[in-house]
Design a protein around this motif. Structure first.
Motif, mmCIF file in Angstrom:
data_model
loop_
_atom_site.group_PDB
_atom_site.id
_atom_site.type_symbol
_atom_site.label_atom_id
_atom_site.label_comp_id
_atom_site.label_asym_id
_atom_site.label_seq_id
_atom_site.Cartn_x
_atom_site.Cartn_y
_atom_site.Cartn_z
ATOM 1 N N ASP A 50 0.772 -1.218 -0.095
ATOM 2 C CA ASP A 50 -0.256 0.027 0.096
ATOM 3 C C ASP A 50 0.805 1.223 0.037
ATOM 4 O OD1 ASP A 50 -2.214 -1.546 -0.134
ATOM 5 O OD2 ASP A 50 -2.610 -1.414 2.033
ATOM 6 N N LYS A 51 2.009 1.158 0.871
ATOM 7 C CA LYS A 51 2.826 2.439 0.747
ATOM 8 C C LYS A 51 3.523 2.711 -0.672
ATOM 9 C CE LYS A 51 3.763 2.357 5.755
ATOM 10 N NZ LYS A 51 4.872 2.241 6.894
ATOM 11 N N LYS A 52 4.069 1.712 -1.112
ATOM 12 C CA LYS A 52 4.597 1.637 -2.321
ATOM 13 C C LYS A 52 3.721 2.215 -3.590
ATOM 14 C CE LYS A 52 8.676 -1.013 -1.599
ATOM 15 N NZ LYS A 52 9.472 -2.023 -2.237
ATOM 16 N N THR A 53 2.439 1.592 -3.577
ATOM 17 C CA THR A 53 1.452 2.284 -4.647
ATOM 18 C C THR A 53 1.144 3.570 -4.388
ATOM 19 O OG1 THR A 53 0.538 -0.192 -4.498
ATOM 20 C CG2 THR A 53 -0.797 1.523 -5.092
ATOM 21 N N GLU A 54 0.854 4.160 -2.844
ATOM 22 C CA GLU A 54 0.784 5.411 -2.853
ATOM 23 C C GLU A 54 1.708 6.429 -3.029
ATOM 24 O OE1 GLU A 54 -0.192 8.148 1.159
ATOM 25 O OE2 GLU A 54 -0.993 6.024 1.202
ATOM 26 N N ALA A 55 3.037 5.833 -2.773
ATOM 27 C CA ALA A 55 4.295 6.669 -3.194
ATOM 28 C C ALA A 55 4.351 6.741 -4.673
ATOM 29 C CB ALA A 55 5.381 6.097 -2.636
ATOM 30 N N LEU A 56 4.033 5.589 -5.570
ATOM 31 C CA LEU A 56 3.826 5.856 -6.948
ATOM 32 C C LEU A 56 2.937 6.884 -7.515
ATOM 33 C CD1 LEU A 56 5.081 4.371 -9.714
ATOM 34 C CD2 LEU A 56 3.060 2.887 -9.464
ATOM 35 N N ALA A 57 1.796 6.814 -6.908
ATOM 36 C CA ALA A 57 0.738 7.830 -7.234
ATOM 37 C C ALA A 57 1.177 8.899 -7.044
ATOM 38 C CB ALA A 57 -0.644 7.285 -6.750
ATOM 39 N N GLY A 59 3.946 10.395 -7.075
ATOM 40 C CA GLY A 59 5.269 10.706 -7.856
ATOM 41 C C GLY A 59 6.667 10.652 -7.188
ATOM 42 N N LYS A 60 6.285 10.000 -5.778
ATOM 43 C CA LYS A 60 7.675 9.983 -4.995
ATOM 44 C C LYS A 60 8.794 8.850 -5.501
ATOM 45 C CE LYS A 60 5.371 11.771 -0.822
ATOM 46 N NZ LYS A 60 4.919 11.511 0.537
ATOM 47 N N ILE A 61 8.342 7.750 -6.285
ATOM 48 C CA ILE A 61 8.988 6.767 -6.797
ATOM 49 C C ILE A 61 8.731 6.350 -8.238
ATOM 50 C CG2 ILE A 61 9.541 5.643 -4.585
ATOM 51 C CD1 ILE A 61 7.631 3.391 -5.291
ATOM 52 N N ASP A 62 9.720 6.091 -8.892
ATOM 53 C CA ASP A 62 9.598 5.723 -10.383
ATOM 54 C C ASP A 62 9.450 4.478 -10.703
ATOM 55 O OD1 ASP A 62 9.381 8.804 -10.775
ATOM 56 O OD2 ASP A 62 11.436 8.889 -11.103
ATOM 57 N N ASP A 63 9.966 3.705 -9.847
ATOM 58 C CA ASP A 63 10.307 2.206 -10.133
ATOM 59 C C ASP A 63 8.661 1.590 -10.140
ATOM 60 O OD1 ASP A 63 11.360 -0.147 -10.532
ATOM 61 O OD2 ASP A 63 12.268 -0.472 -8.961
ATOM 62 N N LEU A 64 8.183 1.361 -11.360
ATOM 63 C CA LEU A 64 6.861 0.513 -11.245
ATOM 64 C C LEU A 64 7.186 -0.839 -11.129
ATOM 65 C CD1 LEU A 64 3.708 0.686 -12.142
ATOM 66 C CD2 LEU A 64 4.470 0.568 -14.379
ATOM 67 N N HIS A 65 8.237 -1.254 -11.528
ATOM 68 C CA HIS A 65 8.459 -2.963 -11.368
ATOM 69 C C HIS A 65 8.485 -3.144 -10.074
ATOM 70 C CE1 HIS A 65 8.888 -3.306 -15.740
ATOM 71 N NE2 HIS A 65 9.942 -2.571 -15.705
ATOM 72 N N ASP A 66 9.250 -2.549 -9.194
ATOM 73 C CA ASP A 66 9.316 -2.696 -7.787
ATOM 74 C C ASP A 66 7.908 -2.742 -7.059
ATOM 75 O OD1 ASP A 66 10.734 -3.319 -5.188
ATOM 76 O OD2 ASP A 66 10.569 -0.973 -4.937
ATOM 77 N N GLN A 72 2.371 -7.719 -6.032
ATOM 78 C CA GLN A 72 2.138 -9.266 -6.458
ATOM 79 C C GLN A 72 2.534 -10.369 -5.141
ATOM 80 O OE1 GLN A 72 0.821 -9.789 -9.019
ATOM 81 N NE2 GLN A 72 0.495 -12.142 -8.811
ATOM 82 N N LYS A 73 3.771 -10.041 -4.564
ATOM 83 C CA LYS A 73 4.202 -10.541 -3.230
ATOM 84 C C LYS A 73 3.022 -10.772 -2.203
ATOM 85 C CE LYS A 73 9.084 -10.252 -3.315
ATOM 86 N NZ LYS A 73 10.346 -9.426 -3.023
#
Length: 100
Positions: A50-57, A59-66, A72-73
């Protein structure tokens, strides 16, 4: 990549050869701790996803693969947990149907 068979079977043999007796209360506590740790692990993976998805939304991180790998994990561990729960309930129901 050939692994010797004794490397695989030796841990199993060590478990089978243990003659320690565990008190029922201790076994229950160990089992309860194992379940609690497993559920906490699933929760931690869900929170991290959830945190990584929110950070991607945001724009704080750019690594979509991660982000996708983390999601998925989390999904796979949740599905596995639900399947284990279903199997445990099925086993309980089967035991309850047994005649004494």
């Amino acid at each position: 990549m050939n692994l010797p068979i004794n490397n695989i079977t030796s841990p199993i043999a060590n478990i089978a050869n243990t003659s320690k007796t565990i008190a029922p209360g201790k076994a229950q506590a160990n089992f309860a701790n194992m379940l609690k740790n497993a559920i906490n692990n699933v929760n931690d993976l869900q929170v991290m996803s959830d945190k990584k998805t929110e950070a991607l939304a945001m724009g704080k991180i750019d690594d979509l693969h991660d982000v996708m790998i983390t999601a998925q994990k989390a999904s796979i561990t949740l599905q596995a947990t639900v399947e284990v729960q279903r199997k445990a309930i099925d086993a309980y129901n089967e035991i309850m149907r047994m005649q004494v």
